[in-house]
Motif scaffolding. Sequence first.
Motif, PDB file in Angstrom:
ATOM      1  N   ARG A 255       0.822  -1.211   0.000  1.00  0.00           N
ATOM      2  CA  ARG A 255       0.000   0.000   0.000  1.00  0.00           C
ATOM      3  C   ARG A 255       0.860   1.267   0.000  1.00  0.00           C
ATOM      4  O   ARG A 255       0.574   2.204  -0.741  1.00  0.00           O
ATOM      5  CB  ARG A 255      -0.950  -0.011   1.204  1.00  0.00           C
ATOM      6  N   ALA A 256       1.903   1.301   0.836  1.00  0.00           N
ATOM      7  CA  ALA A 256       2.767   2.484   0.876  1.00  0.00           C
ATOM      8  C   ALA A 256       3.862   2.441  -0.184  1.00  0.00           C
ATOM      9  O   ALA A 256       4.389   3.476  -0.571  1.00  0.00           O
ATOM     10  CB  ALA A 256       3.394   2.630   2.266  1.00  0.00           C
ATOM     11  N   GLY A 257       4.218   1.251  -0.624  1.00  0.00           N
ATOM     12  CA  GLY A 257       5.185   1.130  -1.712  1.00  0.00           C
ATOM     13  C   GLY A 257       6.642   1.294  -1.330  1.00  0.00           C
ATOM     14  O   GLY A 257       7.474   1.650  -2.170  1.00  0.00           O
ATOM     15  N   TRP A 258       6.978   1.005  -0.074  1.00  0.00           N
ATOM     16  CA  TRP A 258       8.384   1.089   0.335  1.00  0.00           C
ATOM     17  C   TRP A 258       9.213   0.031  -0.390  1.00  0.00           C
ATOM     18  O   TRP A 258       8.813  -1.122  -0.481  1.00  0.00           O
ATOM     19  CB  TRP A 258       8.517   0.883   1.837  1.00  0.00           C
ATOM     20  N   LYS A 259      10.380   0.422  -0.872  1.00  0.00           N
ATOM     21  CA  LYS A 259      11.282  -0.514  -1.546  1.00  0.00           C
ATOM     22  C   LYS A 259      12.239  -1.112  -0.515  1.00  0.00           C
ATOM     23  O   LYS A 259      13.408  -0.753  -0.413  1.00  0.00           O
ATOM     24  CB  LYS A 259      12.053   0.195  -2.665  1.00  0.00           C
ATOM     25  N   MET A 260      11.704  -2.043   0.267  1.00  0.00           N
ATOM     26  CA  MET A 260      12.458  -2.697   1.334  1.00  0.00           C
ATOM     27  C   MET A 260      12.979  -4.047   0.858  1.00  0.00           C
ATOM     28  O   MET A 260      12.337  -4.724   0.039  1.00  0.00           O
ATOM     29  CB  MET A 260      11.567  -2.920   2.555  1.00  0.00           C
ATOM     30  N   THR A 261      14.125  -4.448   1.400  1.00  0.00           N
ATOM     31  CA  THR A 261      14.665  -5.760   1.058  1.00  0.00           C
ATOM     32  C   THR A 261      14.924  -6.641   2.275  1.00  0.00           C
ATOM     33  O   THR A 261      15.339  -7.788   2.116  1.00  0.00           O
ATOM     34  CB  THR A 261      15.972  -5.615   0.255  1.00  0.00           C
ATOM     35  N   TYR A 262      14.722  -6.111   3.495  1.00  0.00           N
ATOM     36  CA  TYR A 262      14.839  -6.994   4.660  1.00  0.00           C
ATOM     37  C   TYR A 262      13.962  -6.501   5.788  1.00  0.00           C
ATOM     38  O   TYR A 262      13.586  -5.319   5.851  1.00  0.00           O
ATOM     39  CB  TYR A 262      16.294  -7.151   5.101  1.00  0.00           C
ATOM     40  N   VAL A 263      13.602  -7.425   6.672  1.00  0.00           N
ATOM     41  CA  VAL A 263      12.878  -7.083   7.878  1.00  0.00           C
ATOM     42  C   VAL A 263      13.620  -7.685   9.072  1.00  0.00           C
ATOM     43  O   VAL A 263      14.058  -8.832   9.035  1.00  0.00           O
ATOM     44  CB  VAL A 263      11.413  -7.579   7.843  1.00  0.00           C
ATOM     45  N   ARG A 264      13.795  -6.879  10.095  1.00  0.00           N
ATOM     46  CA  ARG A 264      14.401  -7.354  11.330  1.00  0.00           C
ATOM     47  C   ARG A 264      13.276  -7.760  12.276  1.00  0.00           C
ATOM     48  O   ARG A 264      12.423  -6.952  12.632  1.00  0.00           O
ATOM     49  CB  ARG A 264      15.244  -6.260  11.967  1.00  0.00           C
TER      50      ARG A 264
ATOM     51  N   ASN B  42       5.684  13.697   5.721  1.00  0.00           N
ATOM     52  CA  ASN B  42       6.197  14.423   4.558  1.00  0.00           C
ATOM     53  C   ASN B  42       7.171  15.539   4.916  1.00  0.00           C
ATOM     54  O   ASN B  42       7.560  16.319   4.048  1.00  0.00           O
ATOM     55  CB  ASN B  42       5.045  14.990   3.722  1.00  0.00           C
ATOM     56  N   ASP B  43       7.577  15.621   6.172  1.00  0.00           N
ATOM     57  CA  ASP B  43       8.566  16.615   6.569  1.00  0.00           C
ATOM     58  C   ASP B  43       9.930  16.207   6.014  1.00  0.00           C
ATOM     59  O   ASP B  43      10.438  15.128   6.345  1.00  0.00           O
ATOM     60  CB  ASP B  43       8.622  16.704   8.097  1.00  0.00           C
ATOM     61  N   PRO B  44      10.563  17.029   5.161  1.00  0.00           N
ATOM     62  CA  PRO B  44      11.885  16.660   4.631  1.00  0.00           C
ATOM     63  C   PRO B  44      12.937  16.458   5.712  1.00  0.00           C
ATOM     64  O   PRO B  44      13.949  15.797   5.456  1.00  0.00           O
ATOM     65  CB  PRO B  44      12.239  17.860   3.730  1.00  0.00           C
ATOM     66  N   ASP B  45      12.704  17.001   6.907  1.00  0.00           N
ATOM     67  CA  ASP B  45      13.643  16.782   8.003  1.00  0.00           C
ATOM     68  C   ASP B  45      13.301  15.555   8.835  1.00  0.00           C
ATOM     69  O   ASP B  45      13.888  15.334   9.890  1.00  0.00           O
ATOM     70  CB  ASP B  45      13.719  18.017   8.901  1.00  0.00           C
ATOM     71  N   GLY B  46      12.352  14.739   8.380  1.00  0.00           N
ATOM     72  CA  GLY B  46      12.027  13.482   9.035  1.00  0.00           C
ATOM     73  C   GLY B  46      12.530  12.299   8.227  1.00  0.00           C
ATOM     74  O   GLY B  46      12.718  12.379   7.013  1.00  0.00           O
ATOM     75  N   CYS B  47      12.722  11.183   8.905  1.00  0.00           N
ATOM     76  CA  CYS B  47      13.326  10.021   8.245  1.00  0.00           C
ATOM     77  C   CYS B  47      12.422   9.396   7.197  1.00  0.00           C
ATOM     78  O   CYS B  47      12.908   8.822   6.217  1.00  0.00           O
ATOM     79  CB  CYS B  47      13.741   8.978   9.277  1.00  0.00           C
ATOM     80  N   MET B  48      11.103   9.481   7.364  1.00  0.00           N
ATOM     81  CA  MET B  48      10.237   8.778   6.421  1.00  0.00           C
ATOM     82  C   MET B  48      10.290   9.394   5.030  1.00  0.00           C
ATOM     83  O   MET B  48      10.438   8.686   4.030  1.00  0.00           O
ATOM     84  CB  MET B  48       8.806   8.716   6.958  1.00  0.00           C
TER      85      MET B  48
ATOM     86  N   GLU C  52       3.713   0.413  11.606  1.00  0.00           N
ATOM     87  CA  GLU C  52       2.355   0.905  11.367  1.00  0.00           C
ATOM     88  C   GLU C  52       2.390   2.328  10.810  1.00  0.00           C
ATOM     89  O   GLU C  52       1.504   2.716  10.029  1.00  0.00           O
ATOM     90  CB  GLU C  52       1.524   0.834  12.650  1.00  0.00           C
ATOM     91  N   LEU C  53       3.428   3.100  11.176  1.00  0.00           N
ATOM     92  CA  LEU C  53       3.590   4.444  10.620  1.00  0.00           C
ATOM     93  C   LEU C  53       4.108   4.374   9.189  1.00  0.00           C
ATOM     94  O   LEU C  53       3.646   5.117   8.315  1.00  0.00           O
ATOM     95  CB  LEU C  53       4.537   5.266  11.493  1.00  0.00           C
ATOM     96  N   LEU C  54       5.073   3.502   8.954  1.00  0.00           N
ATOM     97  CA  LEU C  54       5.577   3.324   7.589  1.00  0.00           C
ATOM     98  C   LEU C  54       4.457   2.912   6.647  1.00  0.00           C
ATOM     99  O   LEU C  54       4.413   3.326   5.481  1.00  0.00           O
ATOM    100  CB  LEU C  54       6.691   2.275   7.569  1.00  0.00           C
ATOM    101  N   ALA C  55       3.526   2.083   7.153  1.00  0.00           N
ATOM    102  CA  ALA C  55       2.430   1.595   6.312  1.00  0.00           C
ATOM    103  C   ALA C  55       1.452   2.703   5.945  1.00  0.00           C
ATOM    104  O   ALA C  55       0.705   2.575   4.965  1.00  0.00           O
ATOM    105  CB  ALA C  55       1.689   0.457   7.026  1.00  0.00           C
TER     106      ALA C  55
END
Length: 662
Positions: free
Chosen positions: A68-77, A363-369, A344-347
């Motif tokens: 749904r969010a479309g993150w290009k992730m390759t691993y999960v811890r 959507n804050d450019p100074d935030g990690c997401m 849940e926030l990433l989603a």
Amino acid sequence: MCWPGMPMPKLHIEGRWLIDEDGNKVNLHGFGQTYSPWFNEQGSKWNNYDVNACLKYNKDIMDGVLDRAGWKMTYVRMHMDPYWSNTPGMWPDGEGDISAFSFDRFKKYLDQVFIPMAEYAISKGLYVVMRPPGVCPEKIEVGGNYHKYLKQVWGHVASTKRLTDNPYVMFELANEPVQIKGTDGNYGAGSDACNQALTQFFQEIVDLMRENGCQNILWVPGTAYQSQYAGFAKYPIKGENIGYAVHVYPGWYGSDAIEPSHELGGSYGGGYDSFAAGWKNQIEPCAAIAPMLVTEMDWLPSKYQASWGKSITGQMLGQGFGANFKLLADRTGNIGWMLFTGPELLARFDGKPGSAGNYTMYNDPDGCMWSAYHWFNEYAGVEIPEVKSVDLFFSPRGIDAYDETVILTGSSKGAALIADRGIGVDFNVNGDIDVEISNPDVLNWDGSSFTALRPGESECDVKYTIDGKKETKSLKFISTPFPLLNGYFNPSIWENGSFNESTGEITTGQYGFAGWKYGGGLDLSSYKYLICEVENPGGGLSLRLFDTDNYWSDPAMYDFGNNSRIVIDLKNMKSNNNHVAVDPSHLYIIGFWTYGGHTFKIKNMFPTDNPNATAVDAISKDKEINADGVVFNLQGIRVASSISEISTPGIYIVNGKKIAVK
């Protein structure tokens, strides 16, 4: 790289690289999940050891992150949370207390919760890194109870074929060791004795897992909450498929933090240069022998109250945490990393830009997401906004640049090609920067940073190519140890202080510390004395000198009392607590402590061989006047005791301040 619908390549480790079956170098990027009610939205989604509800919720969150969010992730811890393996009704004394651990419950829920989640993640195109239940107690030791506990956990995991026969599963052997009992019998972190013991501690676990049939990739943590790794370069874990799992939070490694963060407690850092120095000391020695994987990290401005790390993305080569982390990780080359922000926030991330004054945590450019989402797209080769411009920048970024620029003796100044894509986030550009240096005794270039070896001047030509066009920038560097300039003098090495460059006024935070940090170490061993003169002493003002790159170590301390001048015998400095020699050949931090709230000024600060010298003496002694009438002091720096003395254009140091004369 691997995505859903594509075959996942098997990975292995060769030298310092994570490698796929075709020989391609791989860096993983991902997120974390913890399987307990509290960490799944504070108990609002499921409880009461409901396996089906746990699986349903966490699979849906994983779908949300990837689909749904479309993150290009390759691993999960994956944290095999002790919620499942602790005996119900028993309340351990902190996360490091294993008294409630039930081996039978661990085996049961490994099969019912953790393996099914790992298999589901793999079906989504994710590699899996599994970590043991809970965290390390503050003190561990070889053969101790926690060591035995980890052996029991990993011994069983290593014998579980559903995991060890799965090449896409990896294991992180512990979470955040703090101190270990060294081979000398003392607890600590980072000493040679502790480094030897740490390697022995995890080598025994690795050997046990290999004996039980596990050949999967193993990620080994360092001490000090997974922040210290230099010892592994000297005492590496032996065997194949061994990498190192590292944590990176704002305030660590000399990085910038807005406020204290996570377990170590953060402090304001020194921008890129300070972060790069800490990175070079702890990360690069280990990364030179094996791949490293960041398994915890995030950052957001504190106002959002939605992250472990409290800081900003900032700018590459400037202030801030996130952008400088990416630049350092990419330059090191073999660093994979993740966001520990709640999944849940990433989603819920939707990729829609915000506007200044109306930003959200998403959507804050100074935030990690916002920044990491676009950086992950870049890593994955997904189309991202086109480049608006590319420029060559130097650190500290944001400081006015002249043809001549100051560099802190014993420290480094980074350089990078940085692209603007119009979304408020920096992108580093791969490209060669060639440098020609006129005075290599003063200045060195290592491919990414200039380092000031001693006081003096050096001209250099910096050559680079942008869009096929060759550019050359000619500079002159002035290496000086005590510049009172923004970006060099840090009022917030500990606690939040202030520094007014135009007036020279300094105020530390409460019990705060302000001064200079020398990434490579400042060498004052050729001088006999260091003289410091201040205006408005008081407030407990003391000058402190550290010969280790650690503010919490034992420095030499010199109280001003009501005196405005102190003279330090550099050859006979002793630490305040242990009264051991402080070495003037490698001073990493020099600065001023106060109770806080007291404003003072540094009038003069200079090394000399004469304990009765004045600032004018330091300027005039052994001076040379070249054909242009430029005066140099005994350190080889252009100087003047007042602006009225200056008649020749250039950059001068006047009572510690840089003055540009046109």
